[in-house]
Write an enzyme that holds these catalytic residues in place. Structure first.
Site, PDB file in Angstrom:
ATOM      1  N   CYS A 424     129.059  71.670  15.997  1.00 46.28           N
ATOM      2  CA  CYS A 424     129.108  72.423  14.742  1.00 46.28           C
ATOM      3  C   CYS A 424     127.914  72.138  13.832  1.00 46.28           C
ATOM      4  O   CYS A 424     127.249  73.064  13.342  1.00 46.28           O
ATOM      5  CB  CYS A 424     130.427  72.178  14.024  1.00 46.28           C
ATOM      6  SG  CYS A 424     130.670  70.474  13.451  1.00 46.28           S
ATOM      7  N   HIS A 478     133.844  69.197  10.210  1.00 46.48           N
ATOM      8  CA  HIS A 478     133.473  70.490  10.791  1.00 46.48           C
ATOM      9  C   HIS A 478     132.752  71.309   9.725  1.00 46.48           C
ATOM     10  O   HIS A 478     133.046  71.213   8.531  1.00 46.48           O
ATOM     11  CB  HIS A 478     134.713  71.237  11.282  1.00 46.48           C
ATOM     12  CG  HIS A 478     134.392  72.406  12.151  1.00 46.48           C
ATOM     13  ND1 HIS A 478     133.825  72.281  13.403  1.00 46.48           N
ATOM     14  CD2 HIS A 478     134.523  73.747  11.939  1.00 46.48           C
ATOM     15  CE1 HIS A 478     133.642  73.481  13.934  1.00 46.48           C
ATOM     16  NE2 HIS A 478     134.057  74.392  13.056  1.00 46.48           N
ATOM     17  N   HIS A 494     130.653  79.644  13.323  1.00 38.45           N
ATOM     18  CA  HIS A 494     130.625  78.205  13.571  1.00 38.45           C
ATOM     19  C   HIS A 494     130.721  77.938  15.066  1.00 38.45           C
ATOM     20  O   HIS A 494     130.981  78.843  15.871  1.00 38.45           O
ATOM     21  CB  HIS A 494     131.782  77.515  12.835  1.00 38.45           C
ATOM     22  CG  HIS A 494     133.146  77.931  13.322  1.00 38.45           C
ATOM     23  ND1 HIS A 494     134.056  77.053  13.843  1.00 38.45           N
ATOM     24  CD2 HIS A 494     133.757  79.152  13.374  1.00 38.45           C
ATOM     25  CE1 HIS A 494     135.178  77.692  14.181  1.00 38.45           C
ATOM     26  NE2 HIS A 494     135.012  78.967  13.908  1.00 38.45           N
TER      27      HIS A 494
END
Length: 523
Positions: A424, A478, A494
């Site tokens: 990510c 994240h 993402h």
């Protein structure tokens, strides 16, 4: 009022580009003669080794017939000669593993001449397949045919020739023994600088980079292949332009690579295979055979260009591809490798400078100006000075989002920063760095690199942070990039650990809703 508001916004955007467009127009008017230069990739017209039984049907006479009218339609046409001219004999190279040997009959030079080739690179690995006899005979055959050439160390390092009153300089480089070395950038700059002193236009060819369909990206790093240093083609191309080169034609990977505009000079990093009738892989993208046509002024400044898509489907030579796969592939790679490049390539292969494309808006500027008084225009000019930075940032953010979408579907791999795999934070740092914004490598470092933004105020191009799998932890685990925020309905792109690069919707995902931490504005 709505009309005036629209005109105001349009005027502000046009003002961003109008000043340097007008400057470009003035410069172009100084020299209205246009030079056309065509470049093609690897050419190997069929090998007579170990016997002439391996030569193509009809003795190769049809190999360039389908494209010769296009090749002839330029002031200068260039190609990379991937093999030597030699009827028989030679010192066959020795290899530790599988080898390919390319030895073309002398008579095949006539096919190049008939197709309109003016200059050839003989700097590549296969020029040495038959040792000194092969290299020496190739030089002799090309010279007798009147085709210019360069690329052998201490033999023919440069070439000068004149066509229709324009003086051209040419030099060619490769990482292989006997060639002028792509890895010796200091010498490359010296040769180019010497050509630039007495030539109007300097063309540089390089045979470099790793080979094969998995090596179609410009890494900006030194590339190795089977343990051999194949050069840093990005560094090399920029260095020779700094020294005076005007057009740089690359080849070597056997697949197409991206194009770039640097200091108003055109670079194509690989043109792939073009006419390879011997033991070449022409499956898939290896069969794409682009014809790259560049238009410059007499000082070598890039004006525009075109990628004419040809394709090889068998051993009978390139044919025009109605699906234009080569152009679309070079367009795709250019958008990936040079997202900020001042170059636009259309699906049908037209190549334009971005500011030249914006010339189409000048008529709109005049139309808008006609509805305002001089006092209003003074006010708008002041407004443009205020809002130009905001408009630039908005345009950059949109380009950043468009660029990020090019990676949709790429797989997830922990610790990877691309371009084929991402985690990510590797994905967000890669995308932002492509636009000049350096982010930390991890979520915990990225979350401290901008201004915190409330969820309802997030805009496209902002970062969005979440807790990791452990929802009880307060640390960022994240990160993604906001693609849209429609009254709180937020979508973001993402790198998902299970689904790769994907676009998700915050309001439709209870998983991410529960883990949302904050938004961040970097641009």
């Amino acid at each position: 009022m709505k009309l005036i508001g629209l005109q105001l916004r349009t005027l502000l955007i046009v003002l961003l580009t109008s000043s340097f467009i007008i400057s470009a127009n003035s410069q172009d008017q100084k020299n209205d003669k246009v030079i056309s230069i065509i470049g093609t990739g690897d050419i190997m017209l069929g090998s007579n080794y170990p016997s002439e039984a391996k030569l193509p049907p009809n003795d190769g006479k049809q190999l360039l017939r389908e494209v010769k009218e296009i090749l002839q339609d330029a002031d200068v046409t260039f190609g990379n000669l991937e093999g030597c001219f030699l009827n028989k004999g030679g010192d066959v190279k020795k290899c530790k593993s599988a080898c390919y040997f390319f030895r073309m009959p002398d008579r095949y030079v006539n096919y190049l001449l008939e197709a309109g080739y003016d200059v050839m690179s003989i700097a590549n690995n296969h020029m040495g397949d038959f040792g000194a006899p092969g290299r020496e005979n190739t030089v002799k055959v090309l010279k007798e045919a009147g085709i210019n050439y360069a690329g052998l160390q201490n033999v023919c390092e440069t070439s000068r020739f004149e066509i229709d009153g324009i003086k051209y300089g040419f030099c060619a480089f490769a990482p292989n023994s006997g060639t002028v070395r792509i890895t010796d950038i200091a010498k490359a700059k010296q040769l180019v600088s010497e050509l630039d002193k007495d030539c109007d236009i300097v063309i540089v060819s390089f045979h470099g980079g790793a080979e094969g369909s998995t090596h179609n990206r410009v890494t900006r790093k030194t590339e190795t292949f089977y343990g051999e240093n194949r050069g840093n083609v990005y560094e090399f191309a920029h260095a020779v332009i700094d020294a005076g080169a005007d057009v740089v034609f690359g080849h070597g990977p056997h697949v197409a690579r991206a194009a770039e505009l640097y200091k108003d000079r055109f670079i194509i990093y690989s043109m792939g295979n073009f006419c390879t009738a011997g033991d070449f892989n022409i499956r898939g993208i290896s069969g794409y055979a682009p014809i790259v046509k560049v238009y410059t002024d007499t000082d070598g400044k890039f004006l525009n260009g075109e990628i004419i898509s040809a394709i090889q489907k068998d051993k009978t030579g390139p044919v025009i591809d109605p699906d234009k796969k080569a152009a679309k592939e070079i367009k795709r790679l250019t958008e990936l490798d040079f997202p900020k490049a001042n170059l636009i390539i259309s699906d049908d292969g037209k190549i334009q400078r971005k500011e030249l494309k914006d010339k189409e808006d000048l008529s709109l500027l005049e139309e808008i100006g006609s509805v305002f008084s001089e006092e209003h225009l003074d006010y708008l000019t002041e407004a443009a000075e205020i809002y130009t930075p905001l408009l630039k940032n908005t345009l950059i953010k949109q380009e950043l989002i468009d660029y990020s979408k090019l990676y949709l579907g790429k797989p997830y791999r922990r610790g990877s920063k691309g371009p084929n795999y991402f985690d990510c934070s590797g994905f967000t740092s890669h995308v932002f760095e492509s636009f000049g914004y350096k982010l930390g490598r991890t979520c915990t470092s990225q979350i401290n690199q901008g201004k915190r933004i409330p969820k309802q105020e997030l805009k496209p191009g902002d970062l969005i942070f979440f807790k990791g799998r452990n929802s009880k932890s307060s640390h960022a685990g994240h990160v993604g990039i906001v693609v849209d925020n429609n009254n709180g309905d937020i979508s973001f792109i993402h790198a998902s650990s299970k689904r790769g690069i994907i676009i998700d919707n915050l309001e439709k995902s209870t998983y991410y809703q529960h883990r949302y931490i904050t938004g961040l504005r970097v641009i």
